[in-house]
Scaffold this active site. Structure first.
Site, PDB file in Angstrom:
ATOM      1  CD  GLU A 155       3.222 -66.704 -64.299  1.00  0.00           C
ATOM      2  OE1 GLU A 155       3.000 -67.913 -64.542  1.00  0.00           O
ATOM      3  OE2 GLU A 155       2.339 -65.837 -64.349  1.00  0.00           O
ATOM      4  CG  HIS A 169      -4.861 -60.699 -57.778  1.00  0.00           C
ATOM      5  ND1 HIS A 169      -5.693 -61.781 -57.855  1.00  0.00           N
ATOM      6  CD2 HIS A 169      -4.504 -60.406 -59.055  1.00  0.00           C
ATOM      7  CE1 HIS A 169      -5.856 -62.120 -59.126  1.00  0.00           C
ATOM      8  NE2 HIS A 169      -5.140 -61.307 -59.879  1.00  0.00           N
TER       9      HIS A 169
END
Lengths: 341, 349
Positions: free
Chosen positions: A74, A141
């Site tokens: 990322e 998540h």
């Protein structure tokens, strides 16, 4: 070869209702169609169409130079997006889950957010992705990431709660010359109750403007994201059972905060409850409370209170997660307590 | 005159190289004077012994002033490359002295500034980041089909960062036309290279990314020019990302505040014999590429240019404090502190 627009991205054109996810897809698709500087980077967004299928069909339509499947890094692809933005492109970065934005924290806060101030020019860059709990996703998540970035001058943070706002705000974010973090609640992505018919025209929702989703005179609930819907549910129940008139403000943009909308409501109701799904300590409620104290202290008729998630990682088990998350009943109880002042 | 010019260079270009080396050293020597005089408030970083690396590398690229040329991301020890890309001496001094007139209006230090027309983006202090940024800059060249390459400098230490790996891997996968220049000057602040990596040469890392690499004597400006010319040709030809290792030595401390006690003085003395300017000077004269007199003149002109530019920057104003609130956003106003007004009012906070 550019393919025709897939039929599932033409619901608005056909006058059919769309989900929040479909609204974002339409917004992205339209901005890419009208501005060739816009391109996408992220993990599994091309061939697979993204973990939640937000970019399904985009690769076939726009090609692999504008829909780039990246390595799982990322920081690397967010930094690369910043470099492309320097050169006049307008990248939209997808975090597969916003929980995974943390490896890009350095480049976002140190580099991207400071670019304009350092004289390195505007940074037209959007970082978007799914956030929020309730899906039994566990600690990695399910997080809300706004407050990790709220403290960084130079960033904007957007968090829509309806399909209309989501489409209008993603378009505004892409057209903005400042870096925007765009949070999409997974629980709202496909929620059937939120489906709505959108205007079949090019509209935007301005960044930095809250929306009063429910008028009221007894107390104000300031909230955003999935909690907007729980707060409205609570407000309706309070009206029916208690005769309380509750105003609900959907912030829509967290940075910059729409102080005027909050202060105006405080002056009307004199009582404020801040509701956020994010954890408690260092949550946005604290900032809102101090701003009200600075700007409207003499208008208050009670303490500023908050309903939030508990200060823990997001638990996996349903029973634990339901306890962790603020519920409609929490908003009802807090509002009744506050109304007692 | 000589008919044995090296590397396809002619007499004028060789003198251009020599002048760029002189400008770099003279500018940094001027900075030391300015710091002693109290004009430079922040850190001062020298590239003594490394000038040929930045100068030779930049000289091999296409430098334009209209935003169409190759693109550079230097380090603080690659000011020589920035000067070749068109960074002016007066801007350099304005930056170090935080003048209102500086490219960053006093917001940022030293070589941390940007000129998209001339084609450079200054670094930020977190190391490795510029490899990610330049991956994206050169990705934009690919996406638009522009015949441009990028070059990013970084040091031994930055090679250890996650950003370095992630940026390089991204660039390699996307075949970005990017040249990585590792300034292998043997120290990351006080840490010798062996504390940052097990490899003997940074070129050993290249196969792990599927990219081309070459190691070169970073004190030899012609050798650097030739190596980078080859790398740029490969990058332009579609072979994607390339790595060049500049082998040399940091002959001063990390910054002026670092007396470099952790380095054996004999080692420093050894590297003084390989001074890039003295060596090139000798070679120029020995081969008849320039006369002693011409080179002396170039050095004195460089010193004088630096003196004049510094005098100009000294005379310019420092920023107005309240301007600190400007340019956080393009379209959102940052409030001034509510206690700074004539009558304090928290509602203005």
């Amino acid at each position: 070869m550019e393919q025709p627009t897939p039929e599932y991205l033409q619901k608005t054109r056909r006058g059919e209702p769309v989900t929040l996810l479909e609204a974002i897809s339409e917004g992205l698709f339209e901005e890419m169609s009208s501005d060739e500087r816009v391109f996408l980077l992220g993990e599994d967004i091309g061939t697979y169409g993204g973990a939640f299928k937000v970019t399904r069909g985009f690769l076939e339509h726009f090609g692999d130079r504008r829909v780039i499947d990246t390595p799982i890094a990322e920081g690397g692809f967010t930094g690369a997006a910043a470099g492309a933005a320097h050169m006049g492109l307008r990248p939209v970065v997808e975090m597969q889950f916003m929980d995974f934005i943390s490896p890009a924290y350095d480049v976002i806060t140190n580099y991207i957010a400071t670019s304009l101030y350092r004289g390195a020019g505007p940074m037209p860059l959007v970082i978007r992705g799914p956030v929020g709990g309730g899906n039994r996703g566990g600690p990695f998540h399910s997080q809300n990431v706004e407050m990790a970035f709220f403290h960084t001058p130079g960033l904007k943070i957007v968090y829509p709660s309806t399909p209309y706002d989501a489409k209008g705000l993603i378009k505004s974010a892409i057209r903005d010359d400042n870096p925007v973090i765009f949070e999409e609640h997974k629980g709202l992505y496909r929620a059937p109750a939120l489906r709505e018919v959108l205007p079949d025209e090019d509209y935007v929702v301005p960044i930095g403007k809250a929306n009063t989703v429910r008028e009221g005179k007894d107390l104000t609930v300031v909230t955003y994201g999935a909690m907007v819907h729980k707060s409205v549910e609570a407000a309706e129940l309070l009206e029916k059972e208690d005769g309380l008139s509750v105003e609900v403000i959907d912030l829509r943009t967290l940075l910059p905060l729409d102080d005027d909308a909050i202060i105006e409501s405080v002056k009307k109701t004199g009582k404020v409850l801040v509701v956020h799904e994010d954890t408690r300590t260092g949550g946005i409620a604290g900032e809102i409370a101090i701003r009200i104290s600075e700007k409207a202290f003499e208008w208050l008729d009670g303490p500023i209170l908050r309903v939030t998630a508990i200060d823990s990682p997001v638990p996996y088990s349903g029973s634990l997660e339901d306890y962790f998350l603020p519920q409609t009943s929490d908003v009802v109880k807090a509002a009744r307590y506050l109304a007692g002042y | 005159m000589s008919d044995s010019f090296p590397a396809g260079l002619d007499g004028e270009r060789l003198k251009g190289l020599y002048r760029a080396l002189c400008i770099t050293r003279a500018a940094e020597e001027r900075l030391e004077i300015l710091q002693k005089q109290g004009h430079v408030t922040g850190g001062l970083y020298r590239s003594l012994g490394q000038e040929a690396g930045s100068v030779g590398a930049a000289f091999a690229l296409r430098r334009e002033s209209d935003g169409t040329g190759d693109f550079l991301a230097p380090t603080v020890r690659a000011a020589g490359a920035m000067f070749l890309f068109g960074a002016t001496l007066v801007d350099f001094f304005r930056q170090y002295m935080a003048r209102e007139t500086s490219p960053t209006r006093g917001r940022e230090a030293n070589v941390h500034w940007v000129d998209y027309q001339k084609g450079f983006v200054g670094p930020v202090s977190p190391l490795g980041t510029m490899v990610e940024i330049m991956a994206g800059v050169t990705l934009s060249f690919s996406l638009r089909g522009e015949d441009r390459v990028g070059m990013v400098f970084y040091g031994d230490g930055a090679s250890s960062t996650g950003a370095w790996h992630e940026g390089l891997n991204f660039a390699a996968v996307q075949r970005c036309p990017l040249i990585l220049m590792v300034e292998a000057n043997q120290y990351a602040f006080s840490s010798p290279t062996a504390k940052n990596t097990r490899v003997q040469s940074f070129t050993e890392k290249a196969p792990g990314y599927g990219i081309g690499a070459e190691s070169v004597d970073g004190t030899d400006v012609i050798a650097v020019y030739e190596a980078v010319s080859r790398a740029a040709e490969r990058a332009r030809g579609g072979l994607g990302t390339q790595l060049i290792e500049l082998k040399y030595f940091r002959r001063l401390g990390h910054a002026q505040h670092d007396s470099q006690e952790y380095v054996d003085p004999a080692l420093i003395a050894e590297w003084e014999k390989k001074d890039p300017i003295a060596c090139f000077h000798r070679r120029m004269v020995d081969n008849g590429w320039a006369t002693e007199q011409e080179l002396e003149t170039l050095w004195h002109e460089s010193e004088e240019d630096c003196r004049v530019a510094a005098e100009q920057a000294i005379a310019e104003p420092v920023p107005h404090g309240p301007d600190a609130v400007d340019d956080v956003y393009t379209d959102v106003t940052t409030p001034h502190p509510w206690t700074r007004g004539v009558s304090p009012d928290p509602r203005l906070a």
